[in-house]
Motif scaffolding. Sequence first.
Motif, short mmCIF file in Angstrom:
data_model
loop_
_atom_site.label_atom_id
_atom_site.label_comp_id
_atom_site.label_asym_id
_atom_site.label_seq_id
_atom_site.Cartn_x
_atom_site.Cartn_y
_atom_site.Cartn_z
N LEU A 23 -5.82 7.87 5.06
CA LEU A 23 -4.97 6.72 4.72
C LEU A 23 -5.69 5.75 3.77
CD1 LEU A 23 -3.47 5.93 8.24
CD2 LEU A 23 -2.42 7.22 6.38
N ALA A 24 -6.69 6.23 3.08
CA ALA A 24 -7.48 5.33 2.22
C ALA A 24 -6.64 4.69 1.13
CB ALA A 24 -8.67 6.08 1.62
N ASN A 25 -5.57 5.35 0.69
CA ASN A 25 -4.73 4.70 -0.31
C ASN A 25 -4.06 3.46 0.26
OD1 ASN A 25 -2.88 6.16 1.29
ND2 ASN A 25 -1.57 6.63 -0.45
N ARG A 26 -3.82 3.46 1.57
CA ARG A 26 -3.27 2.26 2.21
C ARG A 26 -4.31 1.14 2.20
NH1 ARG A 26 0.40 6.36 2.45
NH2 ARG A 26 1.81 6.23 4.21
N GLN A 27 -5.54 1.49 2.54
CA GLN A 27 -6.61 0.51 2.57
C GLN A 27 -6.85 -0.07 1.18
OE1 GLN A 27 -10.33 1.95 4.06
NE2 GLN A 27 -11.39 0.10 3.50
N MET A 28 -6.88 0.79 0.17
CA MET A 28 -7.11 0.30 -1.18
C MET A 28 -5.92 -0.52 -1.69
SD MET A 28 -10.14 0.88 -1.60
CE MET A 28 -10.22 0.08 -3.18
N PHE A 29 -4.73 -0.17 -1.27
CA PHE A 29 -3.57 -0.99 -1.61
C PHE A 29 -3.77 -2.41 -1.08
CE2 PHE A 29 0.23 -3.01 0.02
CZ PHE A 29 0.94 -3.21 -1.15
N LEU A 30 -4.18 -2.52 0.18
CA LEU A 30 -4.39 -3.84 0.78
C LEU A 30 -5.48 -4.61 0.04
CD1 LEU A 30 -4.16 -3.01 4.58
CD2 LEU A 30 -2.54 -4.39 3.25
N ALA A 31 -6.50 -3.90 -0.42
CA ALA A 31 -7.61 -4.56 -1.09
C ALA A 31 -7.29 -4.98 -2.52
CB ALA A 31 -8.82 -3.63 -1.09
N THR A 32 -6.35 -4.30 -3.16
CA THR A 32 -6.13 -4.54 -4.58
C THR A 32 -4.77 -5.12 -4.94
OG1 THR A 32 -5.38 -2.27 -4.95
CG2 THR A 32 -7.74 -2.72 -5.26
#
Length: 182
Positions: free
Chosen positions: A92-101
């Motif tokens: 789910l790293a794309n979710r985490q990076m979405f939240l970060a960016t």
Amino acid sequence: MKALKLTTEQAIIEAGFAVFSANAGASMADVSKHAGVGRATLHRHHPSRDALLNTLAKTALTELDAVVVQATENATSYMQGLEWALGAILPLANRQMFLATAIFEADAALQEAYAAEDASLLSDIDKAKAEGGFDPNLPTAWIAEAYTHLIYAAWKLVQDGAATPNQAAAFAWRTLLKGNGP
């Protein structure tokens, strides 16, 4: 085995994560094209870009929290919990990076939930430092940034076909603990 067909809403959510993770400034037209739906359909589900971004943020927080809780329920130390969480978050790293960016206008509850997630990670890292797992002289915020960025790097490696999820998680954990030296 028959592939599962996504609902329109699921297709929009997945497209939103893919598009906004790649380009935080992407448009609703970009999302509708990626989802394979018309712009009118997208706007029926999410009337504005901010509404879609808030839905994506809530979805990301919920999904990430669920996988971390499940992955770490039997951890015997904070270091083990952080390692297991890293492996669980990887898909789910794309979710985490979405939240970060992503730049989004979040409601108060969403902002509070995001801040609580950050505080939880910082607290877990402090507890792992107390266990002797991390150098106590390194700032906790530095370790947290390295942790989250290594998850993204591992996810990217998997997406590019250069490693399996387990290999990439092991690479990320090793790099977090030992750097890139021999």
